[in-house]
Design an enzyme around this catalytic site. Structure first.
Site, short mmCIF file in Angstrom:
data_model
loop_
_atom_site.label_atom_id
_atom_site.label_comp_id
_atom_site.label_asym_id
_atom_site.label_seq_id
_atom_site.Cartn_x
_atom_site.Cartn_y
_atom_site.Cartn_z
N ASP A 164 0.80 -1.24 0.00
CA ASP A 164 0.00 0.00 0.00
C ASP A 164 0.83 1.29 0.00
OD1 ASP A 164 -2.18 -1.57 0.22
OD2 ASP A 164 -2.52 -1.23 2.35
N ASN A 543 24.30 7.06 -16.58
CA ASN A 543 25.66 7.62 -16.46
C ASN A 543 25.70 9.13 -16.71
OD1 ASN A 543 24.97 7.48 -19.16
ND2 ASN A 543 27.02 6.96 -19.85
N GLY A 585 25.74 -0.58 -20.29
CA GLY A 585 26.12 0.43 -19.30
C GLY A 585 27.30 1.27 -19.73
N HIS A 676 20.23 -5.86 -26.48
CA HIS A 676 19.19 -4.84 -26.50
C HIS A 676 17.93 -5.23 -25.76
CE1 HIS A 676 21.85 -3.02 -29.38
NE2 HIS A 676 21.21 -1.90 -29.12
N ARG A 748 32.79 9.19 -19.96
CA ARG A 748 31.36 9.48 -20.13
C ARG A 748 30.55 8.98 -18.93
NH1 ARG A 748 29.21 9.70 -25.37
NH2 ARG A 748 27.70 8.12 -24.77
#
Ligand code: ATP
Length: 771
Positions: A164, A543, A585, A676, A748
């Site tokens: 809940d 990222n 990732g 994918h 990155r």
């Protein structure tokens, strides 16, 4: 006769017991596993109390010692494997006295209770009565003074396990998101039949005093109307609802979805039931209407990724809280605020929760809403804006209205469409013009050539209305960066001018962040970029600097754990098998690590840490050891998750081959690359909800710049910003600062990755030796 004396605590291991209580909730098993293993890892003894408070009152064999192996594979099991019960005896003092005696008899000095509002109320009462209960045991000569002496202080910690989401102080309870997943799946299915027949559906969901499931299901499914106990409609709700639904139908919508919380009522507390709603839809609006009551399916099933993560980190935190507690520390309940695990006072959380019910009973709904967490109210207003688009009252004066460009940049991620839909709804409600820039920056500048390709188009509500549950990108996404396209920034600036763009909302991953960085820097040459710009991070890799959460990462984690569960199942019963599974990732180990916590991986290999031969060798030794102990029954599949960029030498397949060669026939290994598949199909409820909420927030942020001069805009560091979750709050951060101070451009990813702390937890809970 006094019960047998417990072992003295001095020099003895602490005994930590865990219990599940109230309605079962997905993720409870993950919490039990984490408490048991963390307690053992910290040198305590672990116990489980079976069947909730009933077990505590009965004692004996209902309170059992738990070993490391006893909880193996529990993360992926639904319900609660140690059982739960509604126990009337515990509601009375004699029952609690018996429970106290059993705890002392078993030598248990800490109790972790995972349950809902009622269970934690019971826990709080037990805690407050404890000194007098112990006293009573002595007075009544049930136990001696010496026996109870080491147990004068009860160490109790609450974990909120309930579908809940009804406890004040926490944004999410263990089980709520799994339940919401079941509801959204059902609504998605009803959606197609509703559209086909132009039907209306009234869907009843659980929640007696709490409308979280109903509201979030409404947000995540784009329902036409929701009935919540905390925010009831007026007594004239029939008119209000009819007006909105008639409007939606007149805009061309072929279906109608109304969600009713179990405890729904109007502002006069007259119950609103699915049947009364159906009457209005069928008789007044003449819609072919059906009722669907989801009932107990909402409780069922395996926990989603988020609940596995939440239960694991909170279970571990509960043990830490036990070990750090002193007789002066108030009993805590482990909560989460946005992305931060916090300890709250159990007493306060219980008190505040009861105040919600009291406020509702007193018809003080403003207070009921204010007592729920801030997130709840924000979702409610985001929902209202996205369903009541263009309703009068919200529209801004002419001079404050903007032409807002909406663009997707990078790979598709779950929730991108939900965010864009919310932005469109917000624009329409306020009088702004939403313009879709199709197919990212390459799409935009292609239009600038000799032959316009029509890649900038105003979006109508009917176009966007159905996007909420759609995966991928409805306006097309592209990795291309503005400065790198033919014509560079100049071409982009010309299109901005041509369409008179006054604001830009960018949804996407690291490329989206980079794109806005380029436009921000381009302000020195092009006035067209002196407009407010906001990036909403959306990428499975999570990222993007400036946030701890990107849209799409939750959808990805759900797909990944589903894949891992299936793989592991193929190894159950007799096979001893190690799976080395490659995750996406990029150069960020986020997905691998969080999936690792959620599935109970043996090890996780990340780019941040890399892989070396010693690490592999240690892990293979550990595999030999664990398979050596394993008698071949039950969950014999072990999983190692390897991020795609963890090593350029030790590929996923090579690691699986090395393990096989080293296993000497004692176990097998396989590798798997979900690829994918990880991007997921339909976005998860969390990605849809947060997409909606952050979409609205981003537009509100952008709107604050309406009417300002170009230079004023350019001089404001927040005019180019990234929206994100940082710890316990949602914030806008100026791009310039984030780019300079927080971004590891080479890899990155953000310089500081909050989730790194979870790597150690995976090792602790899998028993993996580390250096
Ligand atoms: P859910 O949110 O799923 O309903 P819950 O924990 O709120 O879970 P309850 O049935 O309300 O579920 O409570 C579970 C148990 O906790 C009860 O059966 C009872 O043993 C104990 N309990 C609840 N309220 C109290 C109370 N006021 N005093 C003592 N014990 C209580």
């Amino acid at each position: 006769m006094p019960a047998q004396a417990p072992p003295p605590l001095e020099g003895k291991k602490r005994r930590v017991a865990v219990m599940t209580s109230g309605g079962d909730a997905p993720g409870m098993n993950g919490a039990v596993r984490a408490v048991v293993r963390m307690a053992l890892a910290k040198g305590c003894e672990a116990y489980a109390v079976y069947e909730g408070y009933e077990g505590l009152v009965q004692g004996g064999d209902m309170i059992r010692s738990m070993g490391w192996e006893d909880v193996r594979g529990w993360l992926s099991e639904g319900g609660t494997l140690i059982g739960t019960a509604r126990c009337m005896t515990f509601r009375e003092r004699p029952g609690r006295l018996q429970a106290a005696k059993n705890m002392v008899t078993k030598g248990i000095d800490a109790l972790v209770i995972c349950g809902g509002d009622g269970s934690l109320t019971g826990a709080d009462l037990f805690r407050s009565e404890w000194p007098s209960l112990v006293e009573e045991l002595v007075e009544k000569k049930i136990m001696t003074k010496e026996q109870v002496e080491p147990f004068r202080h009860l160490n109790i910690v609450g974990l909120v396990g309930s579908i809940d989401n009804d406890l004040a102080g926490t944004d999410a309870t263990i089980g709520a998101y799994s339940s919401l997943g079941v509801i959204c799946d059902a609504i998605d299915k009803l959606d197609s039949t509703a559209s086909s027949h132009q039907r209306a559906f009234v869907i009843e969901v659980m929640g007696r005093h709490c409308g979280w499931l109903a509201l979030m299901a409404g947000v995540a499914s784009g329902a036409d109307y929701v009935f919540l106990p905390e925010k009831p409609p007026s007594e004239n709700w029939q008119e209000e609802m009819s007006k909105i639904i008639t409007k939606h139908r007149s805009e061309g919508k072929r279906k109608t979805m109304v969600i009713v919380a179990e405890g729904a009522h109007d502002s006069n507390l007259t119950p609103v039931t699915p049947a009364t709603v159906k009457d209005v839809l069928a008789n007044k609006l003449k819609l072919d209407t059906r009722i669907t009551t989801l009932g107990h399916v909402q409780r069922g099933g395996e926990a989603c990724a988020y609940d596995r993560l939440l239960s694991t980190i909170q279970g571990a935190e509960a043990v830490n809280a036990v070990l750090e507690s002193t007789p002066e520390t108030p009993s805590p309940v482990i909560c989460i605020r946005e992305n931060k695990i916090v300890r709250e006072s159990l007493m306060e959380a219980v008190k505040q929760t009861h105040e919600v019910a009291e406020a509702i009973a007193a018809k003080d709904f403003g207070r009921a809403m204010s007592l729920r967490d801030a997130e709840f109210a924000e979702y409610h207003s985001a929902y209202t804006i996205t369903t009541a688009a263009k309703l009068p009252g919200l529209t801004l004066p002419e001079e404050k209205r903007m032409r807002v460009g909406l663009i997707h940049v990078g790979a598709p991620a779950g929730g991108m469409n939900a965010a864009t839909r919310a932005a469109v709804a917000y624009c329409l409600a306020r009088g702004h013009t939403p313009l879709a820039l199709y197919n990212g920056f390459p799409g935009l500048v292609r239009h600038h050539g000799d032959k316009p390709l029509g890649s900038v188009r105003e979006i109508k509500w009917l176009d966007a209305e159905s996007w909420i549950s759609k995966g991928g990108s409805e306006i097309g996404t592209n990795r291309g960066l503005p400065a790198d396209e033919e014509g560079g920034l100049e071409a982009v600036a010309k299109v901005f001018e041509q369409y008179n763009l006054q604001a830009l909302f960018v949804v996407g991953g690291f490329e989206a962040f980079t794109a806005v960085s380029q436009l921000r820097k381009g302000r020195a040459q092009y006035d067209a970029f002196k407009i407010p710009m906001t990036v909403l991070p959306a990428t499975v890799s999570n990222n993007v600097p400036g946030t701890e959460y990107s849209l799409g990462s939750d959808t990805c984690l759900n797909s990944l754990i589903q894949y891992c569960d299936v793989m592991r199942q193929s190894a159950s019963s007799s096979r001893r098998r190690v799976f080395v599974i490659e995750t996406q990732g990029g150069a960020s180990g986020y997905i691998a690590t969080i999936a690792g916590v959620s599935i109970g991986a043996l090890a996780v290999y990340t780019p941040e840490e890399g892989i070396d031969i010693k690490m592999l060798s240690r892990d293979i030794d550990y595999l030999r050891e664990t398979f050596g102990k394993d008698k071949g029954m039950g969950h014999s599949g072990k999983i190692i998750l390897r991020n795609e960029k963890a090593s350029s030498v030790y590929t996923t397949e090579l690691i699986a081959d090395i393990i096989r060669a080293e296993a000497g026939g004692r176990f097998e290994s396989r590798h798997g690359v979900p690829g994918h598949f990880q991007q997921g199909g339909k976005p998860s409820p969390m990605d849809r909800m947060r997409g909606t909420r952050f979409g609205v927030r981003s537009l509100q942020h952008i709107e604050a710049f309406a009417g300002k001069s170009k230079d004023d805009i350019a001089n404001d560091p927040l005019s180019a910003a990234v929206i994100g979750i940082r710890g316990a709050s949602v914030q806008f951060s100026g791009m310039e600062k984030v780019e300079a101070e927080e971004t590891d451009w080479k890899h990155r990813r953000p310089k500081n990755e909050f989730w790194m702390a979870y790597k150690g937890l995976i090792d602790t809970l899998s028993g993996r030796p580390t250096v």
